[in-house]
Scaffold this motif. Structure first.
Motif, PDB file in Angstrom:
ATOM      1  N   GLY A  60       0.824  -1.250   0.072  1.00 53.26           N
ATOM      2  CA  GLY A  60       0.051   0.031  -0.003  1.00 53.26           C
ATOM      3  C   GLY A  60       0.798   1.176  -0.092  1.00 53.26           C
ATOM      4  N   ILE A  61       0.596   2.042  -0.907  1.00 55.87           N
ATOM      5  CA  ILE A  61       1.606   3.180  -1.340  1.00 55.87           C
ATOM      6  C   ILE A  61       0.655   4.502  -0.851  1.00 55.87           C
ATOM      7  CG2 ILE A  61       2.784   4.565  -3.044  1.00 55.87           C
ATOM      8  CD1 ILE A  61       4.138   2.032  -2.523  1.00 55.87           C
ATOM      9  N   LEU A  62       1.315   5.395  -0.199  1.00 52.55           N
ATOM     10  CA  LEU A  62       0.341   6.496   0.181  1.00 52.55           C
ATOM     11  C   LEU A  62       0.755   7.556  -1.043  1.00 52.55           C
ATOM     12  CD1 LEU A  62      -1.331   7.738   2.180  1.00 52.55           C
ATOM     13  CD2 LEU A  62       0.563   8.581   3.416  1.00 52.55           C
ATOM     14  N   LYS A  63      -0.210   7.835  -1.919  1.00 57.52           N
ATOM     15  CA  LYS A  63       0.147   8.711  -2.863  1.00 57.52           C
ATOM     16  C   LYS A  63      -0.939   9.763  -3.348  1.00 57.52           C
ATOM     17  CE  LYS A  63       1.589   8.720  -7.785  1.00 57.52           C
ATOM     18  NZ  LYS A  63       2.087   7.941  -8.860  1.00 57.52           N
ATOM     19  N   ASP A  64      -0.683  10.976  -3.198  1.00 57.35           N
ATOM     20  CA  ASP A  64      -1.877  11.904  -3.363  1.00 57.35           C
ATOM     21  C   ASP A  64      -2.906  11.997  -2.285  1.00 57.35           C
ATOM     22  OD1 ASP A  64      -0.432  12.783  -5.473  1.00 57.35           O
ATOM     23  OD2 ASP A  64      -1.387  11.558  -6.824  1.00 57.35           O
ATOM     24  N   GLY A  65      -2.753  11.624  -1.294  1.00 55.50           N
ATOM     25  CA  GLY A  65      -3.458  11.560  -0.203  1.00 55.50           C
ATOM     26  C   GLY A  65      -4.503  10.315  -0.318  1.00 55.50           C
ATOM     27  N   ARG A  66      -4.049   9.353  -1.046  1.00 54.53           N
ATOM     28  CA  ARG A  66      -4.879   8.124  -1.093  1.00 54.53           C
ATOM     29  C   ARG A  66      -3.946   6.762  -0.951  1.00 54.53           C
ATOM     30  NH1 ARG A  66      -6.472   8.114  -6.817  1.00 54.53           N
ATOM     31  NH2 ARG A  66      -6.503   5.878  -6.235  1.00 54.53           N
ATOM     32  N   LEU A  67      -4.476   5.759  -0.470  1.00 50.49           N
ATOM     33  CA  LEU A  67      -3.912   4.464  -0.457  1.00 50.49           C
ATOM     34  C   LEU A  67      -3.922   3.721  -1.802  1.00 50.49           C
ATOM     35  CD1 LEU A  67      -2.166   2.720   1.525  1.00 50.49           C
ATOM     36  CD2 LEU A  67      -4.323   1.553   2.249  1.00 50.49           C
ATOM     37  N   THR A  68      -2.899   3.545  -2.429  1.00 49.01           N
ATOM     38  CA  THR A  68      -2.775   3.003  -3.995  1.00 49.01           C
ATOM     39  C   THR A  68      -2.194   1.512  -3.694  1.00 49.01           C
ATOM     40  OG1 THR A  68      -2.523   4.961  -4.717  1.00 49.01           O
ATOM     41  CG2 THR A  68      -1.937   3.273  -6.005  1.00 49.01           C
ATOM     42  N   ARG A  69      -2.814   0.539  -4.189  1.00 47.82           N
ATOM     43  CA  ARG A  69      -2.450  -0.769  -4.286  1.00 47.82           C
ATOM     44  C   ARG A  69      -1.294  -1.179  -5.421  1.00 47.82           C
ATOM     45  NH1 ARG A  69      -7.422  -4.640  -3.052  1.00 47.82           N
ATOM     46  NH2 ARG A  69      -6.373  -5.876  -4.472  1.00 47.82           N
ATOM     47  N   VAL A  70      -0.130  -1.770  -4.742  1.00 50.00           N
ATOM     48  CA  VAL A  70       0.972  -2.233  -5.806  1.00 50.00           C
ATOM     49  C   VAL A  70       0.998  -3.803  -5.457  1.00 50.00           C
ATOM     50  CG1 VAL A  70       3.183  -1.887  -6.983  1.00 50.00           C
ATOM     51  CG2 VAL A  70       1.697   0.211  -6.190  1.00 50.00           C
ATOM     52  N   ALA A  71       1.118  -4.431  -6.624  1.00 48.16           N
ATOM     53  CA  ALA A  71       1.389  -5.857  -6.381  1.00 48.16           C
ATOM     54  C   ALA A  71       2.788  -6.238  -6.865  1.00 48.16           C
ATOM     55  CB  ALA A  71       0.262  -6.719  -6.926  1.00 48.16           C
ATOM     56  N   VAL A  72       3.514  -7.072  -6.229  1.00 46.41           N
ATOM     57  CA  VAL A  72       4.951  -7.533  -6.713  1.00 46.41           C
ATOM     58  C   VAL A  72       4.944  -8.955  -6.795  1.00 46.41           C
ATOM     59  CG1 VAL A  72       7.158  -7.144  -6.474  1.00 46.41           C
ATOM     60  CG2 VAL A  72       5.854  -5.266  -6.168  1.00 46.41           C
ATOM     61  N   ASP A  73       5.392  -9.573  -7.688  1.00 45.89           N
ATOM     62  CA  ASP A  73       5.655 -11.069  -7.769  1.00 45.89           C
ATOM     63  C   ASP A  73       6.583 -11.446  -6.675  1.00 45.89           C
ATOM     64  OD1 ASP A  73       6.776 -13.643  -8.761  1.00 45.89           O
ATOM     65  OD2 ASP A  73       5.189 -13.503 -10.326  1.00 45.89           O
TER      66      ASP A  73
END
Length: 193
Positions: free
Chosen positions: A165-178
């Motif tokens: 979970g990345i904190l970006k532009d005031g939102r929690l953005t999901r990123v998946a990594v293999d």
């Protein structure tokens, strides 16, 4: 006098540039995180993973920044062999304390007797490296939560991944990594926290 004015201007500009975060994000049905006091710096979460692993010799399965009773820090699930341990790493002191009994947050308790533990042990990529990959993919925005994806415990699934979970532009953005190759997965929505 000029030096004093320059010093005041410098301090004022630094204070204005420092992020003031006072938000709570819902990660899943079991976990909401309060990011009050988060520094906003990338590399903070992977450094916390590396630090806690060096303290106890285990492997971090999940970590989340959270402000508990006004103290910023990290809730951490550590696997050492088949043993699941719960830790709190306080930000101001850098001290790690093992959580036991009633002090263990409910989101951590869902890890007991789960197959996700095996997926963490089998991962070729460390959680710290997965977080670094996720932060880089979001132009250095900082991660506040990360762990093995719930679908990674499915033996029929070909996808073994970490969710970050990345904190970006005031939102929690999901990123998946293999978790096997270390590459970013284009559609994190197919995975669950």
């Amino acid at each position: 006098m000029r030096a004093l004015l320059l010093a005041i201007a410098t301090v004022s500009s630094l204070a204005a540039a420092a992020p003031t975060l006072a938000q709570t994000f819902r990660v899943n049905n079991n976990l909401s995180i309060d990011v009050t006091g988060f520094s906003g710096d990338p590399k903070t979460l992977p450094d916390a993973v590396t630090h806690i692993e060096s303290l106890n010799g285990g492997r971090v399965a999940a970590i989340t920044f959270n402000n508990v009773a006004g103290t910023p820090g990290y809730g951490v699930i550590v696997l050492k062999g088949s043993d699941v341990r719960f830790w709190r790493l306080d930000t101001p002191t850098g001290q790690a304390v093992e959580l036991t009994g009633a002090s263990v947050p409910s989101w951590m308790l869902t890890w007991r007797n789960q197959r996700r533990a095996a997926a963490v042990q089998d991962a070729k990529i460390s959680l710290a490296d997965a977080i670094r990959t996720a932060e880089a993919s979001q132009q250095g925005a900082p991660a506040v939560v990360a762990g093995i994806a719930r679908n990674a415990s499915n033996p029929d699934s070909t996808v073994q991944a970490y969710m970050v979970g990345i904190l970006k532009d005031g939102r929690l953005t999901r990123v998946a990594v293999d978790s096997q190759s270390g590459s970013r997965i284009e559609n994190p929505e197919v995975l669950d926290w």
